[in-house]
Design an enzyme around this catalytic site. Sequence first.
Site, short mmCIF file in Angstrom:
data_model
loop_
_atom_site.label_atom_id
_atom_site.label_comp_id
_atom_site.label_asym_id
_atom_site.label_seq_id
_atom_site.Cartn_x
_atom_site.Cartn_y
_atom_site.Cartn_z
CG ASP A 118 0.20 -0.37 2.68
OD1 ASP A 118 1.11 -0.19 2.62
OD2 ASP A 118 -0.87 -0.85 3.18
CD GLU A 140 0.34 -7.02 3.05
OE1 GLU A 140 -0.06 -5.43 2.28
OE2 GLU A 140 1.14 -7.33 3.51
CD GLU A 154 0.13 4.16 4.73
OE1 GLU A 154 -0.93 4.67 5.37
OE2 GLU A 154 1.20 4.36 5.02
CG HIS A 231 5.97 4.11 10.90
ND1 HIS A 231 5.45 2.98 11.22
CD2 HIS A 231 5.55 4.21 9.71
CE1 HIS A 231 5.46 2.31 10.47
NE2 HIS A 231 4.95 2.64 8.88
NE ARG A 233 3.62 10.19 4.45
CZ ARG A 233 4.37 10.66 4.85
NH1 ARG A 233 3.95 12.13 4.84
NH2 ARG A 233 5.64 10.72 3.92
CG HIS A 264 10.23 5.08 10.52
ND1 HIS A 264 10.30 6.02 9.70
CD2 HIS A 264 9.44 4.34 9.66
CE1 HIS A 264 10.24 5.77 8.67
NE2 HIS A 264 9.30 5.20 9.34
C1 UD1 Z 1 6.42 4.78 4.27
C2 UD1 Z 1 4.87 3.93 4.02
C3 UD1 Z 1 4.40 3.43 4.61
C4 UD1 Z 1 5.52 2.11 5.17
C5 UD1 Z 1 6.25 2.69 6.13
C6 UD1 Z 1 7.97 1.85 6.03
C7 UD1 Z 1 3.45 5.03 2.24
C8 UD1 Z 1 2.41 5.58 1.94
N1 UD1 Z 1 3.69 5.44 4.08
O1 UD1 Z 1 5.50 5.46 5.35
O2 UD1 Z 1 3.25 2.49 4.29
O3 UD1 Z 1 4.54 1.22 6.36
O4 UD1 Z 1 6.68 3.99 4.24
O5 UD1 Z 1 8.49 2.29 7.29
O6 UD1 Z 1 4.32 4.93 1.36
N2 UD1 Z 1 13.58 8.60 5.38
C9 UD1 Z 1 14.93 8.84 5.84
N3 UD1 Z 1 15.70 7.91 4.45
C10 UD1 Z 1 14.93 6.63 5.17
C11 UD1 Z 1 13.25 6.38 5.03
C12 UD1 Z 1 12.83 7.50 5.23
O7 UD1 Z 1 15.69 9.34 5.76
O8 UD1 Z 1 15.92 5.17 4.87
C13 UD1 Z 1 13.32 10.11 6.21
C14 UD1 Z 1 12.93 11.53 4.63
O9 UD1 Z 1 13.77 12.27 5.53
C15 UD1 Z 1 11.81 10.50 4.06
C16 UD1 Z 1 10.89 10.21 5.56
O10 UD1 Z 1 10.99 9.31 6.69
O11 UD1 Z 1 11.55 12.01 3.71
C17 UD1 Z 1 9.45 10.05 5.29
O12 UD1 Z 1 9.58 8.51 4.54
P1 UD1 Z 1 8.35 7.98 3.39
O13 UD1 Z 1 9.04 7.30 2.10
O14 UD1 Z 1 6.85 8.94 2.88
O15 UD1 Z 1 7.74 7.02 4.21
P2 UD1 Z 1 6.05 7.27 4.91
O16 UD1 Z 1 5.43 8.15 4.28
O17 UD1 Z 1 6.92 7.70 7.11
N1 UDP Z 2 11.09 -3.95 11.29
C1 UDP Z 2 12.85 -3.90 11.34
N2 UDP Z 2 13.21 -3.27 11.82
C2 UDP Z 2 13.12 -2.21 13.11
C3 UDP Z 2 11.23 -2.49 13.15
C4 UDP Z 2 10.48 -2.48 11.63
O1 UDP Z 2 13.30 -4.98 10.90
O2 UDP Z 2 13.42 -1.98 13.12
C5 UDP Z 2 10.81 -4.82 10.29
C6 UDP Z 2 8.46 -5.18 11.15
O3 UDP Z 2 9.01 -7.10 11.69
C7 UDP Z 2 7.56 -5.38 9.90
C8 UDP Z 2 8.10 -4.08 9.14
O4 UDP Z 2 10.19 -3.85 9.17
O5 UDP Z 2 8.34 -6.39 8.90
C9 UDP Z 2 7.35 -3.34 8.94
O6 UDP Z 2 8.00 -2.40 8.46
P1 UDP Z 2 7.22 -0.77 8.73
O7 UDP Z 2 6.95 -1.31 10.69
O8 UDP Z 2 8.35 -0.18 8.78
O9 UDP Z 2 5.40 -1.12 7.32
P2 UDP Z 2 4.47 -1.69 7.25
O10 UDP Z 2 4.45 -2.86 8.21
O11 UDP Z 2 3.43 -0.63 8.81
O12 UDP Z 2 3.62 -0.56 6.01
#
Ligand code: UD1
Ligand code: UDP
Length: 406
Positions: A118, A140, A154, A231, A233, A264
């Site tokens: 998603d 999924e 999502e 984490h 939004r 996160h």
């Molecule tokens: C996204 C997904 C969410 C998922 C999550 C997994 C969407 C809409 N949401 O969340 O479903 O659960 O990822 O973790 O796609 N950042 C870093 N380094 C990284 C990753 C993130 O610095 O490796 C920081 C950056 O500033 C980035 C921010 O986190 O801009 C948010 O990243 P984003 O891809 O928007 O993640 P989420 O929407 O929070």
């Molecule tokens: N996870 C991980 N390290 C972490 C936190 C989560 O490996 O520090 C794993 C967790 O076991 C799960 C996945 O990351 O398999 C979930 O990711 P996240 O919660 O970011 O995304 P979501 O599942 O909510 O989309």
Amino acid sequence: MELLEEIITVLPKPTKNGAGNNRGQKVLILFGTRPEVIKLSPVIHQLKKRKFEIVIVSSSQHKDLLDPFLDLLKIKTDYDLEIMTDNQTPNEICARVMLSLDKVLHIEKPNLILVQGDTTTALAGALAGFNRKIQVGHVEAGLRSGNLHSPFPEEFNRRLISQMATYHFAATERNRHSLLAEGVSMQNIHVTGNTVVDALNYILKNFSPSDEIENLIAKTSRLKRILLTTHRRESFGAKIRNNLKVLAEFVEKHQDVCLIFPVHLNPNVRRATRDILANRQRVFLLDPLNYIDFVSLMKESWLIVSDSGGVQEEAPSLGKPLLILRENTERPEAVRAMVAKLVGGNPEILRRMLEENYSLPTWIKSVKQVENPFGDGKAAKRIVRILEKEFPAKIVKKVVSSKLEI
Ligand code: UD1
Ligand code: UDP
């Protein structure tokens, strides 16, 4: 025009994944975040095993969070779209993935795009494929919370992908019914189980935690460990802050409890965490962990508190009690299995649930490893078998024709 030129030069040369096969159907697999790579890795390995021609594309919606998983799960990308920016918005992600991926689609001309879950990467991938009349497979499929604003964005991403996909790989019967209710054709829905169970089994069988995590486990051996992830939004702002405050106060009040929180990288999460949880006794703030370290901590926890989707699917396999830090869930199977409880949106309910389960830990003690309602560890095999049927390979035709010649 300038942007497109920039994107073209950024694309690295394709590497090795397509080499050495003659199946004649090309599958492009797209991911961009941690949960997508975890859940697509078993599918990638099965596709390779069955000699599909595959092109692996990372959008790098996440960079730091993703890279350790690629190493651990032995995945080499053919293209990296390198789109991550600091504090990015879903609109930026969507636009950048679509622009870059379109170029890859033009070069590679896959027969199918596989997306997972998603995220905005998954949505952008499905839309880019649809616009080029490339079939889309959705791993999924069919999760629904019933509320467009939670999880945000999502829930809407999932619904949109369902409108575009040809193959819907649903984890559970409930997911199948949600898709049928929206008019998806029965023959296009395949209940396979969730590939997260395949990935979890693989990790548990093949790896052990790092010294750092083993030390943390040893150091906290006399304490009740609460493992936290958050984490989403829709919780940014007051909600996440209030939840963190409740947890901080709970740990402060109970000397035999500690909180372990891999934070996160989203700056909204890090800011709230720094303000509320920094420099507190028995609160361990960690950088995000690799999969085996995180799973090891789940196994050693007294209680998990999380708004993660994947964690809800993993808790039943590990037999760990989970408080879901959300107002609703599109994964009620864990609640029905009595492994998880939904906290709801009110921090006072979180406080009450923590206190009640501390003073009377009947539920916590009762949670045992159960048959995982999300899957049996064979989802990826099923998905690839279905794809084999849908995409009869050239190699199969050759065998048939050589038999005929004899
Ligand atoms: C996204 C997904 C969410 C998922 C999550 C997994 C969407 C809409 N949401 O969340 O479903 O659960 O990822 O973790 O796609 N950042 C870093 N380094 C990284 C990753 C993130 O610095 O490796 C920081 C950056 O500033 C980035 C921010 O986190 O801009 C948010 O990243 P984003 O891809 O928007 O993640 P989420 O929407 O929070
Ligand atoms: N996870 C991980 N390290 C972490 C936190 C989560 O490996 O520090 C794993 C967790 O076991 C799960 C996945 O990351 O398999 C979930 O990711 P996240 O919660 O970011 O995304 P979501 O599942 O909510 O989309």
